[in-house]
Design an enzyme around this catalytic site. Structure first.
Site, PDB file in Angstrom:
ATOM      1  N   ASP A  67       3.331  15.909  12.359  1.00 24.60           N
ATOM      2  CA  ASP A  67       3.652  15.308  11.059  1.00 24.60           C
ATOM      3  C   ASP A  67       2.522  15.486  10.050  1.00 24.60           C
ATOM      4  OD1 ASP A  67       5.469  14.080   9.405  1.00 24.60           O
ATOM      5  OD2 ASP A  67       5.011  12.049  10.041  1.00 24.60           O
ATOM      6  N   LEU A  93       0.809  -1.216   0.000  1.00 23.43           N
ATOM      7  CA  LEU A  93       0.000   0.000   0.000  1.00 23.43           C
ATOM      8  C   LEU A  93       0.841   1.264   0.000  1.00 23.43           C
ATOM      9  CD1 LEU A  93      -2.841  -0.889   2.559  1.00 23.43           C
ATOM     10  CD2 LEU A  93      -3.033  -0.720   0.071  1.00 23.43           C
ATOM     11  N   GLY A  94       2.019   1.182   0.573  1.00 23.04           N
ATOM     12  CA  GLY A  94       2.878   2.361   0.634  1.00 23.04           C
ATOM     13  C   GLY A  94       4.229   2.031   1.216  1.00 23.04           C
ATOM     14  N   LYS A 100       1.564  -2.463   8.946  1.00 22.06           N
ATOM     15  CA  LYS A 100       2.761  -1.627   8.878  1.00 22.06           C
ATOM     16  C   LYS A 100       3.940  -2.414   9.415  1.00 22.06           C
ATOM     17  CE  LYS A 100       4.697   2.909   9.864  1.00 22.06           C
ATOM     18  NZ  LYS A 100       4.418   4.304  10.281  1.00 22.06           N
ATOM     19  N   VAL A 118       3.926  -0.475   4.232  1.00 20.68           N
ATOM     20  CA  VAL A 118       2.595  -0.924   4.628  1.00 20.68           C
ATOM     21  C   VAL A 118       2.074  -1.895   3.576  1.00 20.68           C
ATOM     22  CG1 VAL A 118       0.230  -0.237   5.178  1.00 20.68           C
ATOM     23  CG2 VAL A 118       2.144   1.262   5.804  1.00 20.68           C
ATOM     24  N   GLY A 157       9.732   2.365   6.900  1.00 19.58           N
ATOM     25  CA  GLY A 157       9.039   1.090   6.816  1.00 19.58           C
ATOM     26  C   GLY A 157       8.098   1.056   5.631  1.00 19.58           C
ATOM     27  N   GLY A 209       7.805   4.121   2.936  1.00 23.15           N
ATOM     28  CA  GLY A 209       8.438   5.355   3.379  1.00 23.15           C
ATOM     29  C   GLY A 209       9.867   5.112   3.811  1.00 23.15           C
TER      30      GLY A 209
END
Length: 328
Positions: free
Chosen positions: A161, A46-47, A69, A54, A52, A49
């Protein structure tokens, strides 16, 4: 699975460091130790960064769809992982904050936790460079973000954030969005130094700090970042690259903040209405003591925010200030 009674206690009043510490200890004792593929089937990523990634997974027995995550153990301290998880768990009752499943796991290579999946990606995925998002969607986002941030602040925390990547979408029109990623969230009053480079969301009191002990944080820093985010939603680019006087866009903004004169309105702010400009000037006051609270946004919800002829105006903005550039 972490003790839900501890999580409930954490959201019933101000989240003090001692309460978070207790929740950390309980969670550390109840970590599920297992390899991810033993209990979950990985569907897709899903993503990803800096710290880490997801994954979209389903529980092999129950078939429940979840977001997992994963933080590499090689580069993540156990306390860092537990802190992010416990803060998220303590705030998850709010409708505009990501819901948690209350499951923290440790595998041979990763620490991880599970939360509800957002299948419409995040806010950055729908912001068009030099255009933004439709004004109704921007206002849907604003109302929900204000509510989430007020909830976080009422718990004695500062989110720290706010950026489009951390706002998850649950429908394409932003009628339901949720904040995620609480790794930088800290108790109000925590002293912080600038450890990374200045980005558009960095409040000037932190950008310019020379105090070796750091700056005590408060909710005004979230108000600043919210102002930058709303500007991005309405225009499709950042108001400046860095909140420092040597950034020409920020220098123009500082002049306008000082004089308040129409002739000093920065060129790339002129597609905003007078009401929207006043709202953002309040959130982006250079002096944190004069900065409006996040709730100030609600006073302007029923006002127009973007001029109808904004698309026809040629706006000179450096390409490196546009949202197409990745900001960490």
């Amino acid at each position: 699975m972490a003790d839900s009674s501890a999580a409930t206690a954490a959201v019933s009043g101000t989240v003090a460091p001692t309460m978070l510490h207790e929740l950390l200890e309980i969670t550390a004792q109840s970590l599920v130790r297992a390899e991810v593929t033993e209990h979950y089937e990985v569907i897709r990523e899903l993503g990803r960064g800096k710290y880490g990634h997801v994954m979209l997974v389903t529980h092999r027995q129950r078939g429940t769809l979840m977001a997992l995550k994963l933080l590499p153990k090689a580069s993540t301290k156990l306390h860092t992982f537990l802190y992010e998880y416990c803060v998220a768990l303590s705030l998850a009752t709010h409708p505009a904050i990501i819901s948690m499943f209350g499951i923290a796991i440790e595998s041979s290579q990763y620490y991880g936790f599970l939360y509800e999946p957002a299948l419409h990606k995040d806010l950055i995925s729908i912001i068009k460079p030099r255009d933004g998002i439709p004004e109704p969607a921007a206002k849907h986002c604003a109302k929900q973000l204000v509510s989430a941030l007020e909830f976080i602040h009422s718990r004695g925390l500062v989110y720290r954030d706010i950026k489009p990547e951390n706002v998850l979408l649950f429908d394409p029109d932003c009628r339901l969005i949720k904040l995620t990623d609480f790794g930088l969230t800290r108790p109000k009053g925590t002293k912080l130094k600038l450890v990374a480079g200045v980005i558009p969301y960095t409040a000037p009191e932190l950008s310019n700090t020379t105090d070796a002990q750091g700056v005590p944080i408060d909710s005004s820093m979230d108000a600043w970042a919210l102002g930058v985010l709303l500007f991005c939603l309405l225009t499709g680019y950042f108001p400046w690259e860095q909140s420092l006087p040597d950034d020409p866009f920020f220098e123009d903004f500082m002049l306008w903040q000082e004089t308040g004169l129409e002739k000093d309105v920065p060129h790339h702010w002129k597609r905003l209405t007078t009401e929207a400009a006043l709202m953002l000037r309040s959130l982006l006051a250079l002096d944190p003591a004069e900065r409006g609270p996040v709730s100030r946004v609600l006073s302007y919800i029923d006002c127009p925010w973007r001029l109808e002829d904004g698309h026809s105006e040629e706006i000179a903005v450096k390409s490196k200030s546009q949202l197409s550039m990745s900001q960490e």
